[in-house]
Design an enzyme around this catalytic site. Structure first.
Site, PDB file in Angstrom:
ATOM      1  N   LYS A   1      98.043 -18.842  -5.226  1.00  0.00           N
ATOM      2  CA  LYS A   1      97.496 -17.919  -6.235  1.00  0.00           C
ATOM      3  C   LYS A   1      98.612 -17.035  -6.790  1.00  0.00           C
ATOM      4  O   LYS A   1      99.686 -16.917  -6.181  1.00  0.00           O
ATOM      5  CB  LYS A   1      96.392 -17.074  -5.598  1.00  0.00           C
ATOM      6  CG  LYS A   1      96.847 -16.231  -4.415  1.00  0.00           C
ATOM      7  CD  LYS A   1      95.658 -15.756  -3.583  1.00  0.00           C
ATOM      8  CE  LYS A   1      96.123 -14.840  -2.469  1.00  0.00           C
ATOM      9  NZ  LYS A   1      95.028 -14.511  -1.532  1.00  0.00           N
TER      10      LYS A   1
ATOM     11  N   TYR B   1     117.074  10.163 -13.818  1.00  0.00           N
ATOM     12  CA  TYR B   1     115.941  11.037 -14.177  1.00  0.00           C
ATOM     13  C   TYR B   1     115.691  12.096 -13.113  1.00  0.00           C
ATOM     14  O   TYR B   1     115.798  11.844 -11.914  1.00  0.00           O
ATOM     15  CB  TYR B   1     114.673  10.205 -14.319  1.00  0.00           C
ATOM     16  CG  TYR B   1     114.578   9.452 -15.615  1.00  0.00           C
ATOM     17  CD1 TYR B   1     114.529  10.129 -16.829  1.00  0.00           C
ATOM     18  CD2 TYR B   1     114.535   8.061 -15.626  1.00  0.00           C
ATOM     19  CE1 TYR B   1     114.440   9.426 -18.027  1.00  0.00           C
ATOM     20  CE2 TYR B   1     114.443   7.357 -16.819  1.00  0.00           C
ATOM     21  CZ  TYR B   1     114.396   8.050 -18.017  1.00  0.00           C
ATOM     22  OH  TYR B   1     114.309   7.359 -19.185  1.00  0.00           O
TER      23      TYR B   1
HETATM   24  C1  LIG Z   1      95.461 -14.888  -0.219  1.00  0.00           C
HETATM   25  C2  LIG Z   1      94.520 -15.567   0.693  1.00  0.00           C
HETATM   26  C3  LIG Z   1      95.008 -16.375   1.747  1.00  0.00           C
HETATM   27  C4  LIG Z   1      96.473 -16.445   2.112  1.00  0.00           C
HETATM   28  O1  LIG Z   1      96.788 -15.250   2.785  1.00  0.00           O
HETATM   29  P1  LIG Z   1      98.258 -14.947   3.399  1.00  0.00           P
HETATM   30  O2  LIG Z   1      98.063 -13.672   4.112  1.00  0.00           O
HETATM   31  O3  LIG Z   1      99.160 -14.811   2.217  1.00  0.00           O
HETATM   32  O4  LIG Z   1      98.625 -16.080   4.271  1.00  0.00           O
HETATM   33  C5  LIG Z   1      94.077 -17.091   2.498  1.00  0.00           C
HETATM   34  N1  LIG Z   1      92.752 -16.987   2.245  1.00  0.00           N
HETATM   35  C6  LIG Z   1      92.246 -16.195   1.266  1.00  0.00           C
HETATM   36  C7  LIG Z   1      90.773 -16.131   1.059  1.00  0.00           C
HETATM   37  C8  LIG Z   1      93.113 -15.462   0.468  1.00  0.00           C
HETATM   38  O5  LIG Z   1      92.625 -14.671  -0.497  1.00  0.00           O
END
Ligand SMILES: *Cc1c(COP(=O)(O)O)cnc(C)c1O
Length: 388
Positions: free
Chosen positions: A49, A269
């Site tokens: 993702k 800044y």
């Molecule tokens: C993002 C996600 C994962 C992967 O999680 P990590 O902590 O990056 O290994 C697995 N399952 C779901 C439902 C997620 O949203």
């Protein structure tokens, strides 16, 4: 696991590239093989993702496919479309589930929604009936995050509605752990037991509970399929433990200007930094618009880790601006400090999680914010690819 140094060919970087993000696809493949071996006999999927946590969906997908990964999870239908275009044979699940009116598009690209409510199940069933096909879907059960998934109190009633389950192909039942990154947290075992109980109300299907940190909780959490994301990308899965994953990312940015300042001169800044000695300051071409979080220069978190120039430490001083940061290069040998030279911000010396700890955030956010102004280079993937 040891990692090779992440190197790109300096001649391959265009002179206009102000920063370079090097992604080691070989290290991603090695991390997947490590997690797959650890998790067997459970199947090891890959979570891609948010553009593979900011590192590039297509090249990461191809590297994982080359390592043997066949099942992938993304968040959105758009991401699923890109992934199916890159890897037509891949099994691609969509965590978002079924947004109203998207069943046709999901079926068209051949992706699989992770349904998270009775309403989503009913909409998928109606679509399956309309096309007279038992299309695949996964079901997400909420075992303690109160976020996505069928609430625990509704699972039994849903399971009794066997007509619904006749209409589609229940490929997978998942849930997600809230506290897996804290070993020994009682919530993880409670979620696992509730997951087992709720699954008994449903037709038999493969099961999946563990993200990266969940894999580390042991075989009871791995079921039929594990879903690592962050550990594939070299991030820390479990708090307070050494991270065995191979390093994947190297981030460098060019020196734009160098100047020598007397003691007592303000930099950046808010005049937030004032030299306490005669100093040499280098201005570097990355800022918060590139995902180099401004909070690194704030009061949150651990002291910021230094950048390095040719292996020499160069502390980040003053506030992070939109496009630039400033480094104290007084102690770096002058031959290495010149306009156009690169300072390393993530890589051999500083890990993603070091930067996250000093910005008051997590490695996931550091990775997913790395912007598109960096010249991206992919190494270790068999062939050499470059983009941006
Ligand atoms: C993002 C996600 C994962 C992967 O999680 P990590 O902590 O990056 O290994 C697995 N399952 C779901 C439902 C997620 O949203």
């Amino acid at each position: 696991m040891t990692s090779a140094e992440i190197h790109h060919d300096p001649d391959a970087v265009p002179s206009t590239a102000r920063g370079v993000l090097t992604v080691d696809l070989g290290a991603i493949a090695a991390n997947w093989r490590w997690l797959a071996a650890l998790s067997g006999p459970a199947e090891c999927a890959g979570v891609l993702k948010a553009d593979a946590y900011g590192l590039g969906l297509e090249p990461v997908a191809k590297a994982l496919d080359g390592a043997g990964c066949r099942t992938f999870f993304v968040a959105t239908t758009g991401e699923a479309g890109r992934l199916k275009a890159a890897l037509p044979a891949a099994m691609v699940y969509i965590f978002d589930g079924l947004m109203p009116g998207t069943a046709h598009e999901i079926a068209r690209i051949g992706a699989i929604p992770v349904l998270g409510s009775r309403a989503e199940v009913e909409e998928w069933v109606a679509y399956c009936r309309s096309v007279e096909t038992r299309l695949p879907a996964a079901l997400h059960l909420d075992t303690g995050m109160s976020r996505l998934g069928v609430p625990p109190g509704e699972v039994e009633e849903l399971g009794r509605d066997r007509d619904l389950f006749q209409a589609f192909d229940l490929r997978l039942v998942i849930s997600h752990l809230a506290c897996a990154d804290t070993p020994g947290h009682p919530t993880s075992d409670a979620q696992r037991l509730l997951f087992d109980q709720l699954r008994r109300a449903l037709p038999p299907a493969r099961a999946s509970l563990a993200n990266s940190a969940g894999i580390m909780l042991g075989s009871a959490f791995r079921y039929d399929l594990v879903r690592p994301g962050i550990a594939l990308y070299g991030g820390r899965a479990v708090a307070g433990r050494p991270n065995p994953a191979a390093k994947v990312v190297r981030l460098e940015a060019r020196i734009l200007q160098v100047r020598d300042l007397p003691a007592g001169t303000a930099v950046g800044y808010g005049s937030a930094f004032v030299t306490d000695r005669s100093s040499r300051i280098a201005t570097i071409a990355t800022g918060y618009a590139d995902g180099f979080l401004r909070s690194i220069s704030g009061p949150i978190g651990l002291p910021s880790p230094p950048a390095t120039i040719a292996g020499h430490s160069a502390p980040i001083v003053g506030r992070v601006s939109m496009d630039v940061i400033t480094l104290d290069v007084t102690d770096v040998p002058a031959e290495f400090v010149h306009r156009g030279a690169f300072a390393e911000l993530i890589g051999r010396h500083v890990l993603i999680d070091d930067l996250a700890d000093s910005s008051g955030t997590i490695g996931y956010e550091v990775l997913t914010r790395l912007g598109d102004r960096y010249h991206r280079m992919y190494v270790g993937g068999g062939e050499k690819r470059t983009a941006g």
